[in-house]
Design an enzyme around this catalytic site. Structure first.
Site, PDB file in Angstrom:
ATOM      1  N   HIS A   1       0.838  -1.188   0.000  1.00 45.76           N
ATOM      2  CA  HIS A   1       0.000   0.000   0.000  1.00 45.76           C
ATOM      3  C   HIS A   1       0.881   1.250   0.000  1.00 45.76           C
ATOM      4  CE1 HIS A   1       0.456  -0.709   4.490  1.00 45.76           C
ATOM      5  NE2 HIS A   1       0.942   0.494   4.335  1.00 45.76           N
TER       6      HIS A   1
HETATM    7  P1  TYD Z   1      -2.710  -3.594   7.173  1.00 47.96           P
HETATM    8  O1  TYD Z   1      -2.584  -2.127   6.905  1.00 47.96           O
HETATM    9  O2  TYD Z   1      -3.395  -4.430   6.116  1.00 47.96           O
HETATM   10  O3  TYD Z   1      -1.287  -4.215   7.452  1.00 47.96           O
HETATM   11  P2  TYD Z   1      -0.037  -4.107   6.489  1.00 47.96           P
HETATM   12  O4  TYD Z   1       0.873  -3.102   7.097  1.00 47.96           O
HETATM   13  O5  TYD Z   1       0.550  -5.447   6.350  1.00 47.96           O
HETATM   14  O6  TYD Z   1      -0.593  -3.601   5.170  1.00 47.96           O
HETATM   15  O7  TYD Z   1      -3.471  -3.769   8.550  1.00 47.96           O
HETATM   16  C1  TYD Z   1      -4.013  -4.995   8.941  1.00 47.96           C
HETATM   17  C2  TYD Z   1      -5.257  -4.722   9.769  1.00 47.96           C
HETATM   18  O8  TYD Z   1      -4.908  -4.034  10.965  1.00 47.96           O
HETATM   19  C3  TYD Z   1      -6.260  -3.860   9.042  1.00 47.96           C
HETATM   20  O9  TYD Z   1      -7.567  -4.371   9.344  1.00 47.96           O
HETATM   21  C4  TYD Z   1      -6.128  -2.507   9.664  1.00 47.96           C
HETATM   22  C5  TYD Z   1      -5.636  -2.814  11.067  1.00 47.96           C
HETATM   23  N1  TYD Z   1      -4.736  -1.785  11.625  1.00 47.96           N
HETATM   24  C6  TYD Z   1      -5.160  -1.048  12.714  1.00 47.96           C
HETATM   25  O10 TYD Z   1      -6.288  -1.199  13.232  1.00 47.96           O
HETATM   26  N2  TYD Z   1      -4.318  -0.124  13.255  1.00 47.96           N
HETATM   27  C7  TYD Z   1      -3.082   0.089  12.737  1.00 47.96           C
HETATM   28  O11 TYD Z   1      -2.320   0.955  13.254  1.00 47.96           O
HETATM   29  C8  TYD Z   1      -2.667  -0.669  11.586  1.00 47.96           C
HETATM   30  C9  TYD Z   1      -1.318  -0.452  10.976  1.00 47.96           C
HETATM   31  C10 TYD Z   1      -3.530  -1.596  11.074  1.00 47.96           C
END
Ligand code: TYD
Length: 138
Positions: A53
Site C-alpha cells: 500500500h
Molecule cells: P494492514 O494495513 O493491512 O497491514 P499491512 O501493514 O501489512 O498492510 O493492517 C491490517 C489490519 O490491521 C487492518 O484491518 C487494519 C488494522 N490496523 C489497525 O487497526 N491499526 C493500525 O495501526 C494498523 C497499521 C492496522
C-alpha cells in the site's frame, strides 16, 4: 513530486555494554516527524508479504528490531529494495511511496513509527489507484 530518493536510512546511536546493547530513539530530534503511533508486525509466517500500500499523507520509519526483512519502495517510476537487518537502522518512508515488506526471517519483528493515528482513508491499497494519483500529481 516525492521519489524513492526521499527514502533514507536513519542510523540511531548504539550504547554498548557487557550486559547488552541499547538504542534510544528520541522524538523531535531523530525522527523527521512527530510520532503519533507505534505498531509492530510479528509472528509472520514464512513466505508472507505485508504492506502492499501507499499513504496519502502518513510518514513512517520502519525498523527491524529483531531479525530481518526486505522493504521494497516504489514511487511509480523506480523501485528499490532495502534489506533491513539491524535494530539501530530505520528506513524513513515519506508519503506517496508504495511499499511491500517480505522475506521476513523467522522470529523477526518490524516496528513502525508513524506520523498519524490509523486512518483507512489515508491508504491507497490498489497499485493502480496509487499510480493514477502519482501521475496526476506529476
Ligand atoms: P494492514 O494495513 O493491512 O497491514 P499491512 O501493514 O501489512 O498492510 O493492517 C491490517 C489490519 O490491521 C487492518 O484491518 C487494519 C488494522 N490496523 C489497525 O487497526 N491499526 C493500525 O495501526 C494498523 C497499521 C492496522
Amino acid at each position: 513530486m516525492i521519489s524513492i530518493s526521499d527514502c533514507q536510512l536513519l542510523e540511531f546511536s548504539r550504547i554498548f555494554d557487557p550486559r547488552g546493547s541499547l538504542t534510544p530513539i528520541e522524538g523531535g530530534t531523530q525522527i523527521p516527524f512527530d510520532i503519533q503511533r507505534i505498531y509492530y508486525i510479528y509472528d509472520v509466517p514464512a513466505g508472507a508479504s505485508r504492506a502492499g500500500h501507499s499513504h496519502r499523507e502518513l510518514q513512517q520509519v520502519l525498523i527491524a528490531i529483531s531479525g530481518s526483512f526486505d522493504v521494497h519502495v516504489d514511487d511509480g517510476e523506480q523501485r528499490k529494495t532495502y534489506h533491513m537487518n539491524r535494530p539501530y537502522l530505520g528506513l524513513y518512508v515519506p508519503k506517496m511511496i508504495w511499499r511491500e515488506i517480505d522475506n521476513f526471517s523467522a522470529g523477526s519483528v518490524c516496528v513502525s513509527l508513524a506520523s498519524a493515528h490509523y486512518a483507512e482513508s489515508d491508504y491507497y491499497r490498489q497499485y493502480d489507484d496509487f499510480l493514477r494519483a502519482v501521475r496526476s500529481d506529476a
